[in-house]
Design an enzyme around this catalytic site. Sequence first.
Site, PDB file in Angstrom:
ATOM      1  N   GLY A 151      30.472  -5.897  19.876  1.00 49.24           N
ATOM      2  CA  GLY A 151      30.532  -5.034  21.062  1.00 49.24           C
ATOM      3  C   GLY A 151      31.763  -5.320  21.914  1.00 49.24           C
ATOM      4  O   GLY A 151      32.459  -4.395  22.358  1.00 49.24           O
ATOM      5  N   PHE A 152      32.064  -6.594  22.116  1.00 52.05           N
ATOM      6  CA  PHE A 152      33.205  -6.953  22.954  1.00 52.05           C
ATOM      7  C   PHE A 152      34.514  -6.480  22.332  1.00 52.05           C
ATOM      8  O   PHE A 152      35.407  -5.997  23.031  1.00 52.05           O
ATOM      9  CB  PHE A 152      33.243  -8.470  23.158  1.00 52.05           C
ATOM     10  CG  PHE A 152      34.335  -8.912  24.083  1.00 52.05           C
ATOM     11  CD1 PHE A 152      34.132  -8.937  25.455  1.00 52.05           C
ATOM     12  CD2 PHE A 152      35.588  -9.274  23.593  1.00 52.05           C
ATOM     13  CE1 PHE A 152      35.154  -9.320  26.317  1.00 52.05           C
ATOM     14  CE2 PHE A 152      36.606  -9.652  24.445  1.00 52.05           C
ATOM     15  CZ  PHE A 152      36.390  -9.679  25.815  1.00 52.05           C
ATOM     16  N   CYS A 184      44.671 -37.142  16.968  1.00 48.38           N
ATOM     17  CA  CYS A 184      44.825 -36.058  15.990  1.00 48.38           C
ATOM     18  C   CYS A 184      46.115 -36.237  15.191  1.00 48.38           C
ATOM     19  O   CYS A 184      46.982 -37.026  15.551  1.00 48.38           O
ATOM     20  CB  CYS A 184      44.790 -34.688  16.669  1.00 48.38           C
ATOM     21  SG  CYS A 184      46.354 -34.168  17.397  1.00 48.38           S
ATOM     22  N   ASP A 229      25.675  -4.964  21.960  1.00 45.06           N
ATOM     23  CA  ASP A 229      25.537  -4.827  23.409  1.00 45.06           C
ATOM     24  C   ASP A 229      26.725  -4.044  23.944  1.00 45.06           C
ATOM     25  O   ASP A 229      27.738  -3.896  23.263  1.00 45.06           O
ATOM     26  CB  ASP A 229      25.468  -6.200  24.093  1.00 45.06           C
ATOM     27  CG  ASP A 229      26.704  -7.047  23.831  1.00 45.06           C
ATOM     28  OD1 ASP A 229      27.369  -6.822  22.789  1.00 45.06           O
ATOM     29  OD2 ASP A 229      27.013  -7.932  24.638  1.00 45.06           O
ATOM     30  N   GLN A 256      23.221  -9.233  29.785  1.00 48.15           N
ATOM     31  CA  GLN A 256      24.299  -8.530  30.478  1.00 48.15           C
ATOM     32  C   GLN A 256      23.883  -8.323  31.936  1.00 48.15           C
ATOM     33  O   GLN A 256      23.101  -9.116  32.449  1.00 48.15           O
ATOM     34  CB  GLN A 256      24.601  -7.194  29.771  1.00 48.15           C
ATOM     35  CG  GLN A 256      25.234  -7.359  28.391  1.00 48.15           C
ATOM     36  CD  GLN A 256      26.707  -7.781  28.467  1.00 48.15           C
ATOM     37  OE1 GLN A 256      27.318  -7.827  29.540  1.00 48.15           O
ATOM     38  NE2 GLN A 256      27.279  -8.132  27.314  1.00 48.15           N
ATOM     39  N   CYS A 272      49.373 -35.881  17.118  1.00 43.81           N
ATOM     40  CA  CYS A 272      49.689 -36.982  18.038  1.00 43.81           C
ATOM     41  C   CYS A 272      49.953 -38.288  17.299  1.00 43.81           C
ATOM     42  O   CYS A 272      50.714 -39.121  17.772  1.00 43.81           O
ATOM     43  CB  CYS A 272      48.563 -37.146  19.054  1.00 43.81           C
ATOM     44  SG  CYS A 272      48.476 -35.736  20.195  1.00 43.81           S
ATOM     45  N   GLY A 310      29.338 -10.659  29.062  1.00 41.40           N
ATOM     46  CA  GLY A 310      29.946  -9.865  30.126  1.00 41.40           C
ATOM     47  C   GLY A 310      30.629 -10.683  31.204  1.00 41.40           C
ATOM     48  O   GLY A 310      30.947 -10.175  32.277  1.00 41.40           O
TER      49      GLY A 310
END
Lengths: 385, 385
Positions: free
Chosen positions: B95-96, B307, B146, B190, B310, B217
């Site tokens: 939906g987004f 990591c 949604d 929402q 680094c 939302g």
Amino acid sequence: MRGFGFELAKTDGAARLGRMRTAHGHIETPAFMPVATQGTVKSLTPSDLRAAGAQIVLANTYHLFLRPGHEVVRELGGLHRFMGWDGPILTDSGGFQVWSLSRLRKIGEHGVEFRSHVDGSRRLLSPETCIEIQHALGADIIHPLDECLAYPATEASTERSLDLTLRWLLRCLAAHRNGESGGALFGIVQGGADERLRRRAVEETCALGLDGYAIGGLAVGEPKPVMYALTELCAGLLPRDRPRYLMGVGKPHDLVESVARGVDLFDCVIPTRNARNGQAFTADGPLVITHGRFARDPAPLDAECGCEACRLFSRAYLRHLFMARELLAYRLLTIHNLTFYLSLMTDMRRAVAEGSFAPFRARFLGRYGVESVGDSNESPASSEA
Amino acid sequence: MRGFGFELAKTDGAARLGRMRTAHGHIETPAFMPVATQGTVKSLTPSDLRAAGAQIVLANTYHLFLRPGHEVVRELGGLHRFMGWDGPILTDSGGFQVWSLSRLRKIGEHGVEFRSHVDGSRRLLSPETCIEIQHALGADIIHPLDECLAYPATEASTERSLDLTLRWLLRCLAAHRNGESGGALFGIVQGGADERLRRRAVEETCALGLDGYAIGGLAVGEPKPVMYALTELCAGLLPRDRPRYLMGVGKPHDLVESVARGVDLFDCVIPTRNARNGQAFTADGPLVITHGRFARDPAPLDAECGCEACRLFSRAYLRHLFMARELLAYRLLTIHNLTFYLSLMTDMRRAVAEGSFAPFRARFLGRYGVESVGDSNESPASSEA
């Protein structure tokens, strides 16, 4: 030079098995060098390179001179430390890149003036600065400034160019001896497509007793039979006890054909650049992963390959990554192609060791389906811009 | 649903320590999900994700629906196998992305008609197809279709939109129960920036007894205090015994502030997208690696980070890679940023376990130098196009 050595272990026909020693470790030859143009083999970390089987990488003097600058690299502890690669590094002279990448070149006795392709600034690469840059980078094997000629060229212009390259070589050798590098200086044999001049180039370059010899000025547009013939000529004239490096070559079958002619060392952007264009090498020939027939193909890229891309992912997924322009696509195909190239070198070393190089060569070329031996030769360049 | 579970282990103020169980393993919460928009966290392999500490990834229904298509993914054994990730996967509803990426949207009772951003084709996403797609992908946690509203919106339009989302939820729940997925269905709360409607949304969504609840939302342009207030409101109303997922949030301090308000689960493209733009997160706040002051800086990106970026490379090298637009730059900063985010989640879990979340929060925010708590909120989106 200091710290550098080469031992020839075995020959099988003209093919050779050997070992180069450098301060950063040894290299079993014949060897292929992945190209780390700007101090990185595009998309890979040093551990990716080790996993693919890399023993040595090539970095481009021209690119590192312009960005970030050799002084920055020196200040940060040299190129090995800068790029996190503790194995051997070979640098080229920058001559080829000046020729292929920069604008407004002006070649004179003093060196080459050109405009940087990065920021347009005016730069000079002289034999002395060329050596100084490579010393600052701290490479294990360095090269003298040379002039690279386009193909075809007249005999007269080829001879003029060769004369200049030979005069520059003397200045480079002096600069190298005056410097503090522990690296080896290789000579570069030029001479265009002219047999007489190639002979002269080998003779005068080898007279200097350098650590190794590169065959330059090939893979610049000449037909492939010409390239093979010149490679065979030069390799046949070069001293047995020094490594022979064929610059900027080539496709998998070019490597096999050149090892058959006595070459020990290669570099080329083809496995890495073509990977980023979706071409994957396999023993059955190359495939283009974006092809629609792979859209639902659950098979790995190459069922015989043990690289990360082939162990974990399907052709369908790799194609999806390419179609979606996902960064991971470039990395995975690069890993695969380098693994293929480096495994091919391992196979060739084994074949020479076993005295079975001729059948290996026939089998490889037959399966690879080489119709391209006589193809006109593209210019793959020897840096990745 | 089948195979899914959540246990709340401990609370410290509103902050919660918990564990979600899925068919592909469990997730310690609070947890952050790297975003694998098109079935890949940009530039990383699954082993990179594991090394960074990822427990679960989010993939985008919208993107995979359009390319390569959920049927292709199903045919190739589902998304886990397709992308080589055997840990849990959560998919959003699409939906987004319809709202933020596609053109010519037409929203009606039946669903959303839109044009694909990939090839311009006309597509329909209905509540039923939304669930069917996620079932085909084989996600462990799925979401109902949604409607996502822009900020600001009137009360009337917000209520109309909420009504539609709630009617769609019922259809999604029916489709999910009729399907054969073993995954969990979360509800999405929402209600825009309207407190009354958010309360209504929580009440009516939770009445369905779903496996978990997403707060949707938010992070769509509202001021940050509004986002925090609505998060606090919703989290306070949601049932204790179900996980709470704040969609598309956020920056490191947003995660801390939201955990402080009772959120268990997050996703956001900020660590990965900003990495590709040269922004690296550290406990002392973000830095932009292309800045000139790093040109000769031998220090790692973040001295406290373990990591790969680094451990092996200097800021000077990483800056060089960025300036030269080298692919490795994007991968290394992505690895670093995800490691930072995932370590922050580990630190928060430890703080809740030790009952010291309040001092942890104060210490983190103080050192991070958050002046941006009251900033207007950008829209980071929850997919990487």
